[in-house]
Design an enzyme around this catalytic site. Structure first.
Site, PDB file in Angstrom:
ATOM      1  N   HIS A  87       0.849  -1.195   0.000  1.00 37.85           N
ATOM      2  CA  HIS A  87       0.000   0.000   0.000  1.00 37.85           C
ATOM      3  C   HIS A  87       0.882   1.241   0.000  1.00 37.85           C
ATOM      4  O   HIS A  87       1.946   1.251   0.613  1.00 37.85           O
ATOM      5  CB  HIS A  87      -0.890   0.015   1.255  1.00 37.85           C
ATOM      6  CG  HIS A  87      -2.076   0.899   1.124  1.00 37.85           C
ATOM      7  ND1 HIS A  87      -2.024   2.243   1.348  1.00 37.85           N
ATOM      8  CD2 HIS A  87      -3.354   0.635   0.756  1.00 37.85           C
ATOM      9  CE1 HIS A  87      -3.211   2.785   1.145  1.00 37.85           C
ATOM     10  NE2 HIS A  87      -4.040   1.819   0.781  1.00 37.85           N
ATOM     11  N   ASP A 106      -7.925  -5.338   0.000  1.00 39.36           N
ATOM     12  CA  ASP A 106      -8.362  -6.246  -1.072  1.00 39.36           C
ATOM     13  C   ASP A 106      -7.971  -7.693  -0.831  1.00 39.36           C
ATOM     14  O   ASP A 106      -8.433  -8.575  -1.557  1.00 39.36           O
ATOM     15  CB  ASP A 106      -7.767  -5.773  -2.409  1.00 39.36           C
ATOM     16  CG  ASP A 106      -8.353  -4.430  -2.820  1.00 39.36           C
ATOM     17  OD1 ASP A 106      -7.582  -3.498  -3.112  1.00 39.36           O
ATOM     18  OD2 ASP A 106      -9.591  -4.306  -2.795  1.00 39.36           O
TER      19      ASP A 106
END
Ligand code: SDX
Length: 439
Positions: free
Chosen positions: A316, A373
Site C-alpha cells: 500500500h 483487497d
C-alpha cells in the site's frame, strides 16, 4: 474492537516555516500543521518566488489539499472517518449512517438518519429509458465500464445545475441508484430480466435481492449476509486521497457536475493496482489452488524482479503496517464461510501466503502487508457475488467518500481548478522539415 493502542506520537515543536536554500538564495515557505500533527510545506507560492517547481512521481510526498474527512496513519495502521475509528464503525454503525457521517461531518440523530434512509429508499428506481441503455451494451461487458457509463448517463436524465438543493438531490440519487445500476449491469450480463428495487428492504438487502432474485420467485435475504455486506461497504467508504478519490476531485475541480466526477472515479477504481485488485486476488488464489501450486513458489515469483507477478492484495502507498480494514475482514471470513458452507480453501491459501510473506525479508523490508483487497474477495465469493462484480462492490462502498470529497473540494474557500506543472524533457526548438527533405 478499537484501534490498536500504540504510543502516541511525541509532541514535537511544530516549526511554522521551512527555508529552502537554492542557488545562493533563501526562500521561506509556510508549514501547515494538521490536527493529528502532520506537517506540510506550503509551496503554493514557490514558482512565483523562485521559478522552481517540485517533482513527485506518483504524488507520494505531495498533499493535494487539506481535508477533514478521513485520517490515516500508515505507520500505526490507523483509519478514522471524521475522527471515529474504523473498528468501532464496522462493529456498531451501518453503511447509510457512515455515508451520512462522511458527507455531513457528524453522526446523524435518529430523525436525521430516518429521513436520510427514507429519501435514499424512494429514489432507487431508474428511469425506464435505462432499459434501452443497458440493452445496447454487449452481454459480456464488464460491469465496471457499464456502471461508469450509466452513472455518466444520469447527467443526461438530470441536467444538474449547481444549486445547493440540486446538488443535494444528486447526492441522494447517486446513493440510491448506484446499487440499482450495479445489479442491473449484472442481470444484463446474465441475460436475465432486471429485478426492480423494493422500498420495503434495507440498503444492502435491497441490493442483494436485485442481484439474485428471479421474477415471480420469492427471495429471502439472509440477514447475516446483508450485515456482512454492510460491514464490507463501511470498510470501503473512504480512504482520503487515493487514486479514484483524487480523480473525482480533479474532475470536479473543473466544475464538471457530480455525476461526471463520480463516473470518472469509477473508471479510475477499475485499475488492477487500485480497486481492481480484489478481483485479481481471487483469481490469484484460484490459480494457486488449481495448479496445486505452493504458496512458497508463488511468493518466489512475486519477489522476482524479472517476473511481473505481484502478490495482489499486498502492499500500500500509505500503510506500511497492517491495513486495519484487512484485519477486520480476516476476522470476518471464518464466520461467513461457516454460515454459507463455502470451502475455506481460498481462505487457507490466503492465510498461508500472509504467514509466509510476513516472515519474508522482501515483504517486511518493503513494508508490504495485506491491504483491504486481500480478504474482501473471499467474503464476496462466499456470499455469492460473482468475481467480475467485486470491484463494483468496492465502488458501491466508496461512493459516499467520493461524494464527501467532491463536496468538500467545491466548498473549499481556496478552491481552484487542478492543474499540475511539469518538467519538459522533450526536443528543444527546431525548424519544420518539408516531406522531401526528410530522411
Ligand atoms: C487499494 O490509495 C489507497 O488508499 C487505495 C486503497 C483505497 O482504499 O482506496 O487502499 C485501495 O487500491 C489497495 C491497493 C490494491 N492494490 C494491490 O493490492 C496491487 C498490489 N500492490 C502493489 O501493486 C503496490 O503495493 C501498490 C500499487 C498498492 C502500491 O504501490 P507503490 O506505493 O507505488 O509501491 P511500489 O510499487 O513502488 O513498490 C515498492 C516496492 C517495489 O519493489 P522495489 O522496487 O523497492 O524493489 O515494493 C514492491 C515493488 O516491486 N511491491 C511488491 C508489491 N507491492 C509493492 N512486490 C510484490 N508484490 C506486491 N504486491
Amino acid at each position: 474492537m478499537s484501534e490498536k493502542t500504540t504510543a502516541e506520537k511525541p509532541a514535537t515543536a511544530q516549526a511554522t516555516k521551512a527555508t529552502l536554500q537554492y542557488d545562493g538564495k533563501s526562500y521561506d515557505l509556510p508549514v501547515h500543521v494538521g490536527t493529528e500533527g502532520e506537517r506540510a510545506i506550503d509551496i503554493s507560492k514557490l514558482r512565483t518566488s523562485s521559478g522552481l517547481i517540485t517533482l513527485d512521481n506518483g504524488y507520494g510526498n505531495t498533499g493535494a489539499c487539506q481535508s477533514s474527512i478521513t485520517f490515516i496513519d500508515g505507520e500505526r495502521g490507523i483509519l478514522r472517518y471524521r475522527g471515529y475509528p474504523i473498528e468501532e464503525l464496522a462493529e456498531r454503525s451501518t453503511f447509510l449512517e457512515v455515508a451520512y457521517l462522511l458527507i455531513q461531518g457528524e453522526l446523524p440523530s435518529k430523525t436525521q438518519l430516518e429521513s436520510f434512509t427514507q429519501e435514499t429508499t424512494i429514489h432507487t428506481m431508474l428511469h425506464e429509458d435505462f432499459s434501452r441503455f443497458f440493452g445496447s451494451l454487449p452481454k459480456d461487458a464488464h460491469p465496471m465500464p457499464s456502471c461508469a457509463a450509466a452513472v455518466g448517463a444520469l447527467a443526461t436524465f438530470y441536467q444538474a445545475n449547481e444549486s445547493d438543493e440540486e446538488v443535494r438531490r444528486s447526492v441522494i440519487r447517486l446513493l440510491a441508484k448506484l446499487p440499482t445500476i450495479a445489479a442491473r449491469s449484472y442481470k444484463h450480463s446474465l441475460g436475465q430480466p432486471q429485478i426492480y428495487p423494493s422500498n420495503n428492504l434495507d440498503y444492502c438487502s435491497n441490493f442483494l435481492r436485485m442481484m439474485f432474485a428471479v421474477p415471480c420467485e420469492p427471495y429471502h435475504v439472509d440477514p447475516l449476509v446483508a450485515r456482512a455486506l454492510d460491514v464490507l461497504m463501511i470498510l470501503h467508504a473512504d480512504h482520503e486521497q487515493n487514486c479514484s478519490t483524487s480523480t473525482v476531485r480533479m474532475v470536479g475541480s473543473s466544475r464538471a457536475n457530480l455525476y461526471a466526477s463520480i463516473s470518472a472515479g469509477i473508471s479510475a477504481l477499475w485499475g488492477s493496482l487500485h480497486g481492481g485488485a480484489n478481483q485479481e486476488v481471487i483469481e490469484m488464489l484460484e490459480q494457486i489452488a488449481a495448479s496445486e501450486g505452493s504458496a512458497e513458489k508463488f511468493l518466489t515469483r512475486a519477489k522476482d524482479k524479472n517476473d511481473t507477478t505481484r502478490l495482489m492484495g499486498f502492499g500500500h502507498r500509505v500503510y506500511k503496517s497492517y491495513d486495519p480494514r484487512a484485519a477486520i475482514l480476516k476476522k470476518l471470513c471464518p464466520g461467513i464461510l461457516a454460515r454459507m458452507g463455502g470451502s475455506s480453501q481460498l481462505l487457507d491459501i490466503a492465510m498461508k501466503l500472509e504467514e509466509i510473506a510476513l516472515r519474508d525479508e522482501y515483504f517486511v523490508s518493503r513494508g508490504l502487508y495485506p491491504n483491504v483487497d486481500f480478504y474482501s474477495g473471499v467474503i464476496y465469493k462466499a456470499i455469492g457475488i460473482p468475481v467480475n462484480m467485486f470491484t463494483v462492490m468496492f465502488a458501491l462502498g466508496r461512493l459516499p467518500g467520493w461524494i464527501a470529497h467532491w463536496l468538500e473540494m467545491r466548498k473549499d474557500p481556496q478552491f481552484r481548478i487542478g492543474r499540475p506543472r511539469q518538467i519538459y524533457q522533450g526536443a528543444t526548438k527546431r525548424t519544420y522539415v518539408a516531406m522531401d527533405q526528410r530522411s
